[in-house]
Design a protein around this motif. Structure first.
Motif, PDB file in Angstrom:
ATOM      1  N   THR A  13       0.832  -1.199   0.000  1.00  0.00           N
ATOM      2  CA  THR A  13       0.000   0.000   0.000  1.00  0.00           C
ATOM      3  C   THR A  13       0.868   1.250   0.000  1.00  0.00           C
ATOM      4  N   LEU A  17       0.937   4.120  -2.800  1.00  0.00           N
ATOM      5  CA  LEU A  17       0.747   5.531  -2.461  1.00  0.00           C
ATOM      6  C   LEU A  17       1.907   6.389  -2.968  1.00  0.00           C
ATOM      7  N   PRO A  48      -5.847   2.258  -8.885  1.00  0.00           N
ATOM      8  CA  PRO A  48      -5.348   1.537  -7.713  1.00  0.00           C
ATOM      9  C   PRO A  48      -6.300   0.447  -7.234  1.00  0.00           C
ATOM     10  N   CYS A  54      -5.566   4.385  -1.066  1.00  0.00           N
ATOM     11  CA  CYS A  54      -5.063   4.462  -2.443  1.00  0.00           C
ATOM     12  C   CYS A  54      -6.111   5.070  -3.368  1.00  0.00           C
TER      13      CYS A  54
END
Length: 89
Positions: A13, A17, A48, A54
């Motif tokens: 994640t 990002l 995403p 996200c």
């Protein structure tokens, strides 16, 4: 074992990002160069995964690109149909 999977997901994640942040910088640069079509295409590429952070981070870039467009209808007509589904998500 579950802790390792959770940690790996968190790292993934964070990587996503970071990529979204880089994409956001490209979008801002294109907007400053008066290239809104390219900005919206960049914003909609590589949608995403379902992680809420996200999706929100990506939405910020999409919103910036859309807000820079004076003729939204004309721009949307010029996009490939593949982007319509992404915009609706």
């Amino acid at each position: 074992m579950a802790e390792t999977e959770k940690s790996a997901g968190s790292d993934n994640t964070e990587d996503i990002l970071a990529k979204i942040e880089n994409k956001s910088l490209k979008i801002e640069s294109l907007i400053k160069q008066y290239k809104p079509i390219e900005a919206i295409k960049i914003a909609l590429e590589s949608y995403p995964p379902q992680d809420k952070r996200c999706k929100y981070a990506n939405w910020i870039g999409v919103r910036k690109a859309l807000m820079a467009i004076k003729d939204v209808e004309g721009i949307l007509r010029s996009l490939d149909p593949q982007y319509y589904d992404i915009l609706m998500k």
